[in-house]
Structure formats: C-alpha cells, structure tokens
Design an enzyme around this catalytic site. Sequence first.
Site, PDB file in Angstrom:
ATOM      1  N   LYS A  74    -117.545  34.853 -11.559  1.00  0.00           N
ATOM      2  CA  LYS A  74    -118.567  35.727 -11.715  1.00  0.00           C
ATOM      3  C   LYS A  74    -119.131  36.116 -10.113  1.00  0.00           C
ATOM      4  CE  LYS A  74    -120.673  33.300 -14.834  1.00  0.00           C
ATOM      5  NZ  LYS A  74    -119.695  32.618 -15.371  1.00  0.00           N
ATOM      6  N   THR A  75    -119.425  35.067  -9.221  1.00  0.00           N
ATOM      7  CA  THR A  75    -119.855  35.154  -8.049  1.00  0.00           C
ATOM      8  C   THR A  75    -118.917  36.067  -7.271  1.00  0.00           C
ATOM      9  OG1 THR A  75    -121.491  33.494  -8.273  1.00  0.00           O
ATOM     10  CG2 THR A  75    -120.984  34.274  -6.214  1.00  0.00           C
ATOM     11  N   ASP A 119    -127.864  35.844 -10.284  1.00  0.00           N
ATOM     12  CA  ASP A 119    -127.242  34.982 -10.957  1.00  0.00           C
ATOM     13  C   ASP A 119    -128.085  34.228 -11.929  1.00  0.00           C
ATOM     14  OD1 ASP A 119    -125.106  33.203 -11.740  1.00  0.00           O
ATOM     15  OD2 ASP A 119    -125.267  31.804  -9.993  1.00  0.00           O
ATOM     16  N   THR A 168    -124.065  32.743 -18.151  1.00  0.00           N
ATOM     17  CA  THR A 168    -123.193  31.770 -18.885  1.00  0.00           C
ATOM     18  C   THR A 168    -123.597  32.111 -20.473  1.00  0.00           C
ATOM     19  OG1 THR A 168    -124.529  29.969 -18.636  1.00  0.00           O
ATOM     20  CG2 THR A 168    -122.647  30.252 -17.454  1.00  0.00           C
ATOM     21  N   ARG A 227    -112.408  27.300 -10.451  1.00  0.00           N
ATOM     22  CA  ARG A 227    -113.607  26.302  -9.697  1.00  0.00           C
ATOM     23  C   ARG A 227    -113.220  24.842  -9.675  1.00  0.00           C
ATOM     24  NH1 ARG A 227    -119.536  26.802 -11.299  1.00  0.00           N
ATOM     25  NH2 ARG A 227    -119.486  28.834 -10.182  1.00  0.00           N
TER      26      ARG A 227
END
Length: 337
Positions: A74-75, A119, A168, A227
């Site tokens: 997402k980032t 975020d 999330t 990640r």
Amino acid sequence: MIESSQTEEPRMVSPKEKTLDQVLSGNILRPKKLEDYIGQKLIKKHLSVSISSARIREESLEHVLLYGPPGLGKTTLSNIIASELWSQLRSTSGPAIEKQADLVSILSNLEEWDVLFIDEIHRLRPQVEEILYTAMEDFEIDIMVWSGTWAQSVKLQLKPFCLIGATTRLSSISSPLRDRFWNVLKLDFYDPSDIEKIIKNNCKLLELDIPDGTLHVVASKSRWTPRIANRLLKIVRDYKTIGEDVGNEQILQSIFKEIWIDALGLDYLDRKYLETIQTKFAWGPVGLNTLASAIWEEEATLEDVVEPYLLQIGFIERTPRGRKVTESAVQHLHKYN
C-alpha cells in the site's frame, strides 16, 4: 468546523511529513514506476488508466483508498502514484494527527496536485475525520476564528490535491469518509511466481548472487507477502555475508528453523496461536478476546497480522462462536513439532 483562537496554536506536524524523494531514497527495494511494480495486475491497470486520464485533464487524481493485509504494497503504491503524477508526496498517519488543527495545518500547506498519504487512516479521530469531508469534495474547509461573541466562520480554500488512504481495516472506516473515495482498491496476497520475481529483482538491487533454488525456498516461506519475502531475503543475505552456504538446502532450512520459520512460512506467533486453540480450547471455537488473553497478544495483532494468512491456507475457521483450527492445521503442527 474547527475552532481557532489567538492562544491555541496548531501542533507542529511537519516533521512527520516526507517528500517523495525522501521516502523513496529510504528503501531501495521499492519500485519507482508502475511498470516496475510486480503483481496486483487489475489494480495496476486501473491506476494506469486513472493516472493517465488525470494527467491529460491536468487535474488531480480522484482520491484513492487502498486496503488489505499488512505488507502487500500500500505504501509502495502511494509512492508510485505520486511519482507517476509528477507530484510531491506528503506522508503521515492517522494516529499522528491528534487534533483538527493538525490536519488543517497539513492540508493548508499542500501545493496544487500534491498527494497526501495517510497510513492507518481508520485510526483518525471522528472530529479530525470530519475536516476531510469538505476538503475531499470541495477542496475547502470551514474554520471558526476567535471565540465567544467574536466567533465567526471562515472558509479556507485548498489547492486541489489527491488523498491516498491506507488501511488494514476497511470496516473501521466510517461510511461518510469511505464514500468520498472514488477509487477503493483491495490488495490481495501475491502469486508465488510474482513473489519469486520480486525477490529476484531485489537480489539485483542488493547485488546478491543467490541460487534460484534458494530464492524459491524464500518465496515459499513468504506467506505470499512482499514485505515478508524481503525480510527473509535480507536474513539470507546476512548469513551469506558471514560465509554460510545458503545454496545448500540443508543449511538453508536450518537457518529458517533457528528463526522459527517453517515450511509454510508460519512463525512462532502463528504456531502459538494454533497450538493454543488446539490444546487449551479443544480445537475451538474460542472467542478472539479470550484467545488474545491466553496468548498475551493484542486482538488487533491477531486479527490483522496472524489470521489473514491462516484463513487463506485453510488452517482456521471463523464461526459465530469464535475461532476453530482445522484438521490440516493440526496435521501440520504434528509434522513440524
């Protein structure tokens, strides 16, 4: 509306904001362009069309909401969107914005067509969130200046911008805020083949010479999450740096065993979660609150970090009465105990 007075100053939040160049330079593994981003094909296609359209129209991109389990990009996507729009990225998080004045300070300092990335947007306080409604729709906010008999409402015009929210927990975002995002995009777990492509590319960036067989093992333990794949790759790099033969499968497996990563990528917390339900609660069902107390972990950690992958591989079931482990989970625990 936000009230302002001579005595109360907005809390300084600019140190929490980062420009696009600062963000991208901090992680060389993040792709810089949409064409370099591996996986999430439907999202890539949608964003490519939306970004191209915004550039042709010379308007800001419609606001974007990205949701899905942690670690799926997402980032990274927010960085890429800003780069593709040739815009500055301003980055902050929901918990960092404590007061309405904080958000007003951020919004009023945005330049035309800037991208604001928030975020954990689901953690915005309700009174702070209300500021975003008119900001997102009309690019303006109402400010109450002075107080008492001198109070008056003033409209502050904002420069057109694109808000990207990441979460999330889509269900934790209020309907009024969620409805103001034109692009609501769900990131899902990656295909194993895409994970292998990602770590192969990252090996080049890290100048690592690692056999394909080793990369395949790393990908198989990544929980289909970039990640985690990158974290495991860096662990392998460290062992290779000190002279371990990471191309030897037996040595490689012993390395992962030492850090409690099994064949399916389950770690210590995953196994503790499953074993607690199996042994203490007779396979379940057990409520999340009770389970979290038994494990000494926060409910949010179990729900957002542990459970998505276990659900995906069929190791647990969510029932109206609570969580249950499946037969396949029990077999896996016996095999690797």
